[in-house]
Design an enzyme around this catalytic site. Structure first.
Site, PDB file in Angstrom:
ATOM      1  N   VAL A  73     -24.537   3.989  -0.031  1.00 45.27           N
ATOM      2  CA  VAL A  73     -24.898   3.514  -1.378  1.00 45.27           C
ATOM      3  C   VAL A  73     -24.089   4.294  -2.415  1.00 45.27           C
ATOM      4  CG1 VAL A  73     -27.135   2.489  -0.886  1.00 45.27           C
ATOM      5  CG2 VAL A  73     -26.998   4.954  -1.241  1.00 45.27           C
ATOM      6  N   GLY A  74     -22.770   4.221  -2.243  1.00 46.80           N
ATOM      7  CA  GLY A  74     -21.853   4.820  -3.218  1.00 46.80           C
ATOM      8  C   GLY A  74     -21.608   3.817  -4.328  1.00 46.80           C
ATOM      9  N   LYS A  90       0.871  -1.178   0.000  1.00 46.51           N
ATOM     10  CA  LYS A  90       0.000   0.000   0.000  1.00 46.51           C
ATOM     11  C   LYS A  90       0.903   1.222   0.000  1.00 46.51           C
ATOM     12  CE  LYS A  90      -4.505   0.957   0.559  1.00 46.51           C
ATOM     13  NZ  LYS A  90      -5.684   0.298   0.043  1.00 46.51           N
TER      14      LYS A  90
HETATM   15  P1  NAD Z   1     -17.898   5.398  -2.117  1.00 49.44           P
HETATM   16  O1  NAD Z   1     -17.170   6.550  -1.562  1.00 49.44           O
HETATM   17  O2  NAD Z   1     -18.288   5.405  -3.555  1.00 49.44           O
HETATM   18  O3  NAD Z   1     -19.224   5.141  -1.285  1.00 49.44           O
HETATM   19  C1  NAD Z   1     -19.314   5.277   0.097  1.00 49.44           C
HETATM   20  C2  NAD Z   1     -20.667   5.888   0.393  1.00 49.44           C
HETATM   21  O4  NAD Z   1     -20.842   5.925   1.797  1.00 49.44           O
HETATM   22  C3  NAD Z   1     -20.810   7.298  -0.126  1.00 49.44           C
HETATM   23  O5  NAD Z   1     -22.005   7.421  -0.885  1.00 49.44           O
HETATM   24  C4  NAD Z   1     -20.865   8.146   1.140  1.00 49.44           C
HETATM   25  O6  NAD Z   1     -21.691   9.295   1.013  1.00 49.44           O
HETATM   26  C5  NAD Z   1     -21.455   7.156   2.127  1.00 49.44           C
HETATM   27  N1  NAD Z   1     -21.195   7.465   3.529  1.00 49.44           N
HETATM   28  C6  NAD Z   1     -20.083   7.986   4.101  1.00 49.44           C
HETATM   29  N2  NAD Z   1     -20.244   8.116   5.412  1.00 49.44           N
HETATM   30  C7  NAD Z   1     -21.466   7.633   5.697  1.00 49.44           C
HETATM   31  C8  NAD Z   1     -22.206   7.480   6.897  1.00 49.44           C
HETATM   32  N3  NAD Z   1     -21.726   7.857   8.085  1.00 49.44           N
HETATM   33  N4  NAD Z   1     -23.442   6.939   6.820  1.00 49.44           N
HETATM   34  C9  NAD Z   1     -23.951   6.566   5.638  1.00 49.44           C
HETATM   35  N5  NAD Z   1     -23.310   6.698   4.473  1.00 49.44           N
HETATM   36  C10 NAD Z   1     -22.073   7.216   4.503  1.00 49.44           C
HETATM   37  O7  NAD Z   1     -17.004   4.120  -1.782  1.00 49.44           O
HETATM   38  P2  NAD Z   1     -17.124   2.683  -2.419  1.00 49.44           P
HETATM   39  O8  NAD Z   1     -16.123   2.559  -3.499  1.00 49.44           O
HETATM   40  O9  NAD Z   1     -18.550   2.361  -2.678  1.00 49.44           O
HETATM   41  O10 NAD Z   1     -16.594   1.796  -1.212  1.00 49.44           O
HETATM   42  C11 NAD Z   1     -17.425   1.535  -0.079  1.00 49.44           C
HETATM   43  C12 NAD Z   1     -16.624   0.811   0.973  1.00 49.44           C
HETATM   44  O11 NAD Z   1     -16.138  -0.413   0.436  1.00 49.44           O
HETATM   45  C13 NAD Z   1     -15.386   1.577   1.449  1.00 49.44           C
HETATM   46  O12 NAD Z   1     -15.188   1.295   2.802  1.00 49.44           O
HETATM   47  C14 NAD Z   1     -14.257   0.964   0.630  1.00 49.44           C
HETATM   48  O13 NAD Z   1     -13.025   1.062   1.304  1.00 49.44           O
HETATM   49  C15 NAD Z   1     -14.713  -0.465   0.528  1.00 49.44           C
HETATM   50  N6  NAD Z   1     -14.198  -1.157  -0.654  1.00 49.44           N
HETATM   51  C16 NAD Z   1     -14.468  -0.702  -1.894  1.00 49.44           C
HETATM   52  C17 NAD Z   1     -13.972  -1.384  -3.017  1.00 49.44           C
HETATM   53  C18 NAD Z   1     -14.291  -0.914  -4.409  1.00 49.44           C
HETATM   54  O14 NAD Z   1     -14.095  -1.696  -5.347  1.00 49.44           O
HETATM   55  N7  NAD Z   1     -14.793   0.282  -4.598  1.00 49.44           N
HETATM   56  C19 NAD Z   1     -13.209  -2.542  -2.839  1.00 49.44           C
HETATM   57  C20 NAD Z   1     -12.963  -3.011  -1.542  1.00 49.44           C
HETATM   58  C21 NAD Z   1     -13.452  -2.307  -0.452  1.00 49.44           C
END
Ligand code: NAD
Length: 369
Positions: free
Chosen positions: A196-197, A95
């Site tokens: 729901v990102g 990382k």
């Molecule tokens: P993202 O930033 O697109 O989505 C996260 C969402 O969570 C956003 O819509 C944000 O507004 C919302 N959020 C933040 N704080 C919040 C809270 N307190 N309550 C409710 N909603 C809240 O991120 P992502 O890419 O969808 O990833 C989501 C999680 O999964 C992260 O923890 C990330 O580290 C993990 N992850 C993602 C991937 C990937 O492929 N994108 C892979 C492995 C792990």
């Protein structure tokens, strides 16, 4: 002279502290990078390359101190070793962190200089996007090194990994349902999705198509609105998600949401979501979850779809192969629940042990000619 001596002593103490931190989790190498011309300050941590080159994203964050940045990169790189090992990939864990404000301190030169540092490791570390880094930034990095994954399709990459990550979480959830209820159907099961990102939205789509009863929350209102309109799901305020009537809690926003406070409120039988480091304190909360009869699908196992996608990108992209390997998360989740039940240990521990066993076994294989 006193000043010189005390400076030397401080440097010596700081160096000893760094090496001690590296040895705590047996990191192989840590590269400290700085460049005055571009303002770059970065740390690249290579945790373990037994299974293959280390792969993990670069995070840009305004850390309160360099010590915090070091702690974060060591913790995250170790997590990547376990994630890739458990996903059955020929990858190690690494990382990188860039210390700085991702809104104000970015430049082409900074990312290209960072790319040179990545390149200096000769492929031992492959970088990708993480928090604070966009595809545009990675395009600059890729001008200086070929050791980059997660690039957009127009640059020969595999594009957004989120749909693949969501698919893996969905597979893990189905496996947990199978373990809990004897059938992996999610029809009629009440699922609370926090965040729901990118990943959460795709997960909701899978759940709705299987007729699960979905409740969502997010701090970003437009993201909620879109899904409510598209799928007719119910939305609640961010803090109310822990109290909704649910069978499954799916954290897809932040880490550490399974903690002392939320465990008093969460009335679920399964926890399975995309967020990293869901258990605020792995050993403490992993144990409490188990004692309460909640099945916890280890986060780094079920969210491995993204790294699986990256792996296929660096070895020759094949979407079907990436999806089929992601589907294996179903079987691995069941295997971990079985091990957890057989040995009477929490599921996080079963997952860690399985990852460690694979590294040890394959490490031995690699010793042979
Ligand atoms: P993202 O930033 O697109 O989505 C996260 C969402 O969570 C956003 O819509 C944000 O507004 C919302 N959020 C933040 N704080 C919040 C809270 N307190 N309550 C409710 N909603 C809240 O991120 P992502 O890419 O969808 O990833 C989501 C999680 O999964 C992260 O923890 C990330 O580290 C993990 N992850 C993602 C991937 C990937 O492929 N994108 C892979 C492995 C792990």
């Amino acid at each position: 002279m006193i000043g010189v001596n005390s400076n030397e002593a401080a440097t010596s103490n700081a160096t000893a502290a760094v090496i001690e931190q590296m040895s705590t989790y047996d990191h192989e190498q840590v590269l400290f990078c700085q460049d005055q011309a571009t303002g770059l300050k970065a740390i690249i941590a290579v945790h373990n390359t037994t299974l293959g080159p280390s792969l993990g994203g670069t995070r840009m964050w305004n850390y309160a101190s360099e010590a915090d940045a070091l702690k974060d990169v060591l913790r995250l790189s170790r997590g990547m070793t376990y994630k890739s090992a458990l996903a059955g990939l020929n990858l190690g864990g690494g990382k990188a962190v860039i210390i700085g404000d991702s809104r104000t301190q970015k430049s082409e030169a900074l990312f290209r200089r960072f790319g040179k540092f990545v390149n200096s490791l000769g492929g031992k570390y492959i970088t990708a996007e993480d928090v604070g880094i966009t595809t545009k930034d990675m395009e600059y990095v890729a001008l200086e090194t070929k050791h980059v994954a997660g690039l957009p399709e127009y640059m020969g990459g595999s594009g957004d990994p989120s749909p693949v990550t969501a698919y893996g979480v969905y597979m893990g959830m189905k496996a947990a349902a199978k373990q809990r209820w004897g059938s992996d159907s999610l029809e009629g099961k009440k699922v609370a999705v926090q965040g729901v990102g990118h990943v959460g939205a795709y997960l909701v789509e899978h759940l709705v198509s299987e007729k699960a009863i979905v409740t969502i929350t997010d701090i970003h209102q437009p993201s909620i609105q879109k899904l409510v309109e598209k799928f007719g799901v119910t939305a609640v305020a961010p803090d109310d998600i822990y109290d909704v009537d649910m069978d499954i809690y799916a954290p897809c926003a932040l880490g550490a949401t399974v903690n002392d406070e939320t465990l008093e409120r969460l009335n679920c039988t399964i926890i399975c979501g995309a967020a990293n480091n869901q258990l605020a304190n792995e050993s403490k909360h992993g144990q409490i979850v188990r004692e309460r009869g909640i099945l916890y699908a280890p986060d780094y196992l079920v969210n491995a779809g993204g790294i699986i996608n990256c792996y296929w990108e660096v070895t020759g992209y094949n979407r079907d192969a990436a999806l089929s390997q992601t589907e294996e998360i179903y079987n691995t989740t069941l295997e971990i629940f079985k091990r957890s039940a057989d040995l009477g240990i929490p599921s996080y521990q079963a997952a860690n042990e399985l990852a460690e066993a694979r590294i040890k076994a394959i490490g031995k294989v690699k010793l042979t000619y």
